[in-house]
Design an enzyme around this catalytic site. Structure first.
Site, short mmCIF file in Angstrom:
data_model
loop_
_atom_site.label_atom_id
_atom_site.label_comp_id
_atom_site.label_asym_id
_atom_site.label_seq_id
_atom_site.Cartn_x
_atom_site.Cartn_y
_atom_site.Cartn_z
N LYS A 138 78.08 63.69 17.09
CA LYS A 138 78.88 62.96 18.23
C LYS A 138 78.63 63.67 19.78
CE LYS A 138 83.22 63.37 17.12
NZ LYS A 138 84.57 64.05 16.64
N LYS A 194 106.05 63.83 24.10
CA LYS A 194 105.00 62.84 23.44
C LYS A 194 105.81 62.73 22.21
CE LYS A 194 101.72 60.22 22.16
NZ LYS A 194 100.42 60.91 21.95
N GLY A 209 101.47 51.62 12.58
CA GLY A 209 100.56 52.46 11.97
C GLY A 209 99.58 53.13 12.86
N CYS A 213 98.92 57.97 15.54
CA CYS A 213 99.81 58.52 16.21
C CYS A 213 101.33 58.51 15.62
CB CYS A 213 99.65 58.15 17.74
SG CYS A 213 98.09 58.71 18.63
N LYS A 255 96.04 47.72 15.08
CA LYS A 255 96.76 46.86 16.18
C LYS A 255 95.25 46.36 16.90
CE LYS A 255 96.93 49.84 20.03
NZ LYS A 255 97.91 50.26 21.33
#
Length: 455
Positions: A52, A225, A278, A281, A344
């Site tokens: 990464k 949050k 979905g 989060c 999404k």
């Protein structure tokens, strides 16, 4: 400590930009590191995953997020941004350490898995060489910050002054770059005047642009949050529950939602009836809050969130039932074209994706399922390799007995219904997101069903 909100007129303290270390270079960390460099600071992104780190250092973003690849290249070219696996060097160099690692759901309960947060915080504490501020951005259960302060107190070298505060993230996938550079609010929890002043220097540009700063205690900042996500999830589940009433009564949930949205107390956003939420989060955050609320004895909150979760998961079952009904009572050996895999649009994230969940459920019932998504094909295939995958809308639709629109990509919403109808065995479509132009599709010969509308 009571919360206080400052106005954009409150000038950010002046001084040289602090040097930033961002621990964790996943979705949150990579975006935050790039944005901090774009705001003019020297930044090092730290991760234990060499692959990464190498990809980001080469200007390659390992996930899909509009605008981030271009910004990564720009900030790397300035020399202000670099990536490393050497946490000791990064911590010794930086003044502010952002903890941006994941907090997935545990395998055995709804609780959040805090191993990565604890590991990152421990690594920072052990390698501190000078005064510093540790800033949590990961989404955590309330009370985590207090426990992490105890951890740092045990692990930090004697004689080094430190603070641990919380600055929750509010990123929307697909709009993460803008959300970071131009946040609608900046929450600072558990700060002293010194650490608040330092973080105001970090966020000087968005503050000057008008982003309000909310300064509060550590528990409140941790709750902001998850409470925001819980409220949005509740709003989605509410309209989906009402959609069931609309179907039974012959009403139109879309028109109803439009009418509700004109009320300024309610607003139109997140009132789209459909397949539900979905992603990485909302589902795990409301479950973690449910679990923590139960631990704290706040059982009404836990009960409410349980209902929200159940309604949301029920929408997936409802779409499966509609597909079975469209195929005459059984999907065995029926060809089903699925448009959408990401949870999404504008992301390739398929974590807890309602679309893939429905596709997999139909596959298990014996259907021949072919999925197409403009960006999430590879991530979907890695998650559900037994499904079929197409490389275009036309390929997914061709020969289908029924088509399911499960992610509202613009490509699907704007598709030519007449051209697609000619490709099908039987032109039947289930619009699980309520975004198709129903009259136009029906005029093109499609039998269309949508959640929250009478058949």
């Amino acid at each position: 400590m009571d919360a206080r909100e400052t106005t954009p007129d409150a000038a950010a303290p002046q001084g040289a930009p602090p040097r930033i270390a961002v621990l964790g270079t996943g979705y949150l960390g990579a975006t935050h590191a790039v944005a901090m460099a774009q705001l003019g600071m020297e930044v090092v992104g730290v991760d234990t995953d060499q692959g990464k780190v190498d990809a980001l250092a080469a200007g390659k973003v390992p996930f899909f997020e509009p605008g981030l690849p271009e910004l990564l290249e720009q900030t790397l070219a300035t020399g202000r941004l670099r990536f490393t696996t050497d946490v000791a060097e990064a911590v010794a160099w930086a003044d502010v350490h952002f903890v941006c690692v994941g907090t997935p759901q545990t395998k055995t309960s709804h609780a959040a898995d805090l191993r990565f947060v604890e590991a990152a915080t421990t690594a920072i504490a052990r390698h501190l060489t000078h005064d510093a501020v540790i800033v949590g951005k990961s989404t955590v259960p309330v009370g985590t910050g207090a426990r992490l302060r105890e951890l740092v107190a045990r692990e930090a070298p004697a004689g080094v002054a430190w603070e641990l505060v919380w600055n929750p993230e509010f990123l929307r996938e697909g709009k993460a770059v803008d959300d970071t550079l131009h946040p609608d609010r900046i929450v600072l929890g558990g700060t002293t005047p010194a650490s608040e002043a330092l973080l105001r220097r970090v966020y000087a540009t968005p503050i000057a642009e008008g982003s309000p700063v909310v300064v509060t205690d550590l528990p409140t900042a941790e709750l902001v949050k998850v409470s925001a996500n819980a409220f949005l999830a509740t709003k989605i589940s509410f309209i989906n529950a009402i959609a069931g009433v609309c179907e039974a009564a012959g009403a139109d949930v879309t028109v109803l939602a439009d009418a509700l949205g004109h009320d300024v107390r309610i607003g139109r956003q997140f009132l789209d009836a459909g397949l539900g939420f979905g992603g990485g989060c909302l589902p795990k955050d409301i479950r973690a809050l449910m679990h923590r609320a139960g631990e704290l004895g706040a059982h009404r909150a836990a009960g409410l969130l349980q209902q929200v979760d159940e309604i949301n998961m029920g929408q997936r079952e409802r779409v499966v039932d509609l597909a079975v009904e469209a195929c005459g009572g059984s999907v065995l050996n029926r060809r089903i074209g699925v448009l959408g895999a990401a949870f999404k649009p504008l992301t390739d994230d398929v974590r807890d994706s309602p679309a893939l969940n429905v596709a997999a459920a139909l596959h298990l019932r014996g259907a021949q399922v072919t999925v197409y998504d403009p960006e999430a094909g590879d991530t979907a295939r890695a998650t559900f390799p037994t499904l079929g995958y197409a490389t275009s809308t036309r390929e997914a639709v061709e020969g289908s007995d029924v088509v399911l629109v499960l992610t509202e990509w613009r490509e699907f919403v704007d598709a030519d219904p007449a051209a697609l109808a000619a490709l099908t065995a039987t032109p039947r479509v289930i619009d699980a997101r309520g975004r198709l132009d129903a009259p136009a599709w029906r005029e093109a010969g499609w039998a269309l069903r949508a959640l929250g509308r009478a058949a």
